[in-house]
Design a protein around this motif. Structure first.
Motif, short mmCIF file in Angstrom:
data_model
loop_
_atom_site.label_atom_id
_atom_site.label_comp_id
_atom_site.label_asym_id
_atom_site.label_seq_id
_atom_site.Cartn_x
_atom_site.Cartn_y
_atom_site.Cartn_z
N UNK A 87 0.81 -1.28 0.08
CA UNK A 87 0.01 0.04 0.04
C UNK A 87 0.79 1.39 0.16
N UNK A 88 2.04 1.21 0.05
CA UNK A 88 3.02 2.28 0.09
C UNK A 88 4.08 2.30 -0.90
N UNK A 189 5.61 7.01 5.88
CA UNK A 189 6.31 7.64 4.87
C UNK A 189 6.50 9.09 5.60
N UNK A 190 7.59 9.59 5.09
CA UNK A 190 8.27 10.87 5.59
C UNK A 190 8.34 11.63 4.14
N UNK A 207 -8.82 10.41 -2.80
CA UNK A 207 -9.62 9.68 -1.69
C UNK A 207 -8.87 9.70 -0.34
N UNK A 208 -8.50 8.61 0.20
CA UNK A 208 -7.72 8.53 1.49
C UNK A 208 -6.38 8.29 1.19
N UNK A 209 -5.95 8.22 -0.10
CA UNK A 209 -4.34 8.09 -0.35
C UNK A 209 -3.78 9.47 -0.31
N UNK A 210 -2.70 9.36 0.27
CA UNK A 210 -1.79 10.72 0.23
C UNK A 210 -0.40 10.48 -0.59
N UNK A 211 -0.22 11.40 -1.33
CA UNK A 211 0.87 11.33 -2.29
C UNK A 211 1.87 12.71 -2.33
N UNK A 212 3.11 12.53 -2.61
CA UNK A 212 4.01 13.51 -2.45
C UNK A 212 5.06 13.54 -3.92
N UNK A 213 5.11 14.56 -4.30
CA UNK A 213 5.82 14.49 -5.83
C UNK A 213 6.65 15.78 -5.91
N UNK A 239 1.19 8.09 8.78
CA UNK A 239 1.54 6.73 9.46
C UNK A 239 0.85 5.68 8.67
N UNK A 240 1.03 4.65 8.88
CA UNK A 240 0.52 3.47 8.37
C UNK A 240 -1.23 3.36 8.48
N UNK A 241 -1.59 4.19 9.69
CA UNK A 241 -3.05 4.28 9.89
C UNK A 241 -3.62 5.62 9.13
N UNK A 242 -2.73 6.21 8.60
CA UNK A 242 -3.31 7.35 7.65
C UNK A 242 -3.39 8.55 8.40
#
Length: 492
Positions: A87-88, A189-190, A207-213, A239-242
């Motif tokens: 998932x990551x 993820x940091x 959605x509930x997915x966080x992204x960095x770019x 965190x893994x819990x969102x």
């Protein structure tokens, strides 16, 4: 990496441009994280074409696939994505600004630490990496790459702090230079940016997915919404819990993001530090026309990077915009010329004059920058051979007089045309009827600032001004060493 490693040029047609640095993309909380990362890396391919890599985490194990070459062909196969479950995931496209071109330097870099797996993708350059590396080796560290990024891993591994976050912050406080980082650990993820924010990093959500770019265009490709830029000196933890947490361990900071992101590096359809790159480049072109007018029949961009500025120049000046140079999109960076004669003619494989349009006309050529000057020379010559009556060159940035040590691959300073010659000498070198650059204050004005404040510039503009925002420890060490060697030779 060794920050003094010579520039590696795989296509001599492109050796007159400042090289894009690298691109990074991270996804946390998705069913098929690696597939999303692969799509995002496609959108960031312009930032690095030498190699690409993706690391994923499935809740128990880390999985990595790294390869030389483009994202396409390496990450568009089902079996590769199936080998990157979880998932990551984080990914990286690379153009080597320092360090050799080899698989061992392809990112993300991964290591097993006492706290578990640690994967890192880095855009930028650590300007004291050689000094820190020597000290780490003296203390017993064993390096597996020549990448400056690996210095961060060793600093985390050897930190005496208790928690992983504190170890990471401790490591960052020991490095100088520029970095945007995406780090994956078993805890989450940091994403972080150096205290000056030299290299870009943005945050998005699907959605509930966080992204960095590195750029917002990566979010557009995968259908995510752009939330905001990561602030200079900020660490964002997912965190893994969102859960999302923000840390600012560097206190008050005075940002100086790279001004060249707006001039050339970022895609025009990206948002950088809250501004549309396309709109900024048009504004730069308009300011260029105000500062450097000329009588001409057409405004012609040098494709593709000169197009938005040329539109702005044309709109401000009232001179019609036309495509007087047609670019072939099928000449890649790996094309090899079999001899000097073909090398000399090679520019026509990538750019060709629209002879029917420009014959007998006075034209204004708009480009983003002049580095060595060789491409500008060939383009001007091409226009004259196609029958242009006059060729005037206008550049949408100030003269590039200094090398970059923050993740942009520039030639050494002695090879920069603006370091060797004044504007008149540069004009003679490229055989143009006139040559002008936007002023540094004009560039700031186009970016929405009144002018460059000498006491505290708003951007890193060292490639134009020589005003480096950080110490350059490794470069200073080299200068001292060279001076000592020269003195020893004279004594002998």
């Amino acid at each position: 990496m060794d920050p003094l490693t010579p520039m590696i040029t795989t296509n001599p047609f492109d050796d007159d441009k400042l090289r894009e640095e690298c691109g990074i993309f991270g996804v946390s909380g998705a069913d098929t994280a690696s597939a999303i990362v692969a799509l995002g890396l496609h959108a960031l391919q312009h930032r690095g074409q030498e190699a690409a890599g993706i690391t994923s985490w499935d809740g128990h194990d880390f999985h990595t696939h790294r390869a030389m070459g483009h994202v396409a062909g390496n990450f568009d196969r089902d079996e590769v994505i199936r080998g990157l479950p979880g998932g990551s995931a984080c990914g990286h496209v690379r153009y080597s600004t320092t360090g050799e071109t080899s698989l061992r330097n392809v990112q993300p870099l991964y290591a097993e630490l006492n706290s578990g797996g640690f994967a890192v993708a880095h855009n930028g350059n650590i300007s004291n990496a050689m000094k820190v590396r020597r000290e780490l080796i003296r203390r017993g560290s064993i390096f597996q790459s020549t990448s400056d990024t690996e210095v961060i891993i060793h600093l985390v591994a050897t930190s005496s702090y208790r928690t992983l976050l504190d170890k990471f912050i401790d490591a960052l406080k020991q490095v100088e230079g520029a970095y945007s980082l995406i780090v994956m650990t078993p805890e989450g993820m940091i994403a972080c940016r150096d205290p000056l924010g030299i290299r870009p990093l943005v945050m998005g959500k699907l959605g509930d997915t966080i992204m960095f770019a590195s750029e917002t265009v990566a979010f557009d490709v995968v259908g995510a919404d752009y939330i905001r830029s990561i602030d200079p000196g900020e660490l964002v933890i997912v965190t893994n819990a969102g859960e999302i947490r923000s840390h600012r361990p560097f206190g008050d900071v005075h940002p100086r993001p790279c001004i060249f992101e707006h001039v050339y590096f970022s895609r025009p359809d990206s948002i950088v530090d809250g501004s549309s790159v396309y709109s900024v480049r048009k504004a730069i072109g308009a300011q260029l026309a105000i500062e450097n007018p000329v009588e001409a029949d057409y405004v012609i961009p040098v494709p593709d990077s000169g197009v938005p500025a040329a539109i702005g120049y044309a709109q401000q000046s009232g001179i019609p915009f036309e495509l007087g140079i047609i670019r072939s999109h099928y000449i890649g960076r790996t094309f090899i010329q079999p001899g000097d004669k073909v090398r000399h003619l090679g520019v026509k494989l990538k750019h060709n004059a629209n002879r029917a349009l420009i014959q007998g006309k006075k034209i204004v050529l708009i480009d983003d920058s002049i580095v060595r000057g060789t491409t500008s020379l060939k383009i001007v010559q091409m226009m004259r051979e196609a029958g242009a009556a006059e060729v005037h060159m206008r550049i949408a940035s100030p003269p590039t007089k200094h090398s970059c040590f923050y993740g942009v691959d520039t030639p050494e300073r002695t090879k920069l045309l603006a370091h060797k010659l004044d504007v008149g000498g540069m004009q003679d070198f490229i055989h143009a009827d006139s040559l002008s650059f936007i002023s540094i204050d004009g560039l700031y004005k186009a970016l929405g600032e009144a002018k460059r404040e000498c006491g505290r510039p708003q951007y890193c503009d060292a490639c134009f001004t020589g005003d480096y925002p950080t110490t350059l420890t490794d470069q200073d060490d080299v200068v001292v060493t060279d001076q000592l060697e020269l003195l020893a030779e004279r004594v002998a």
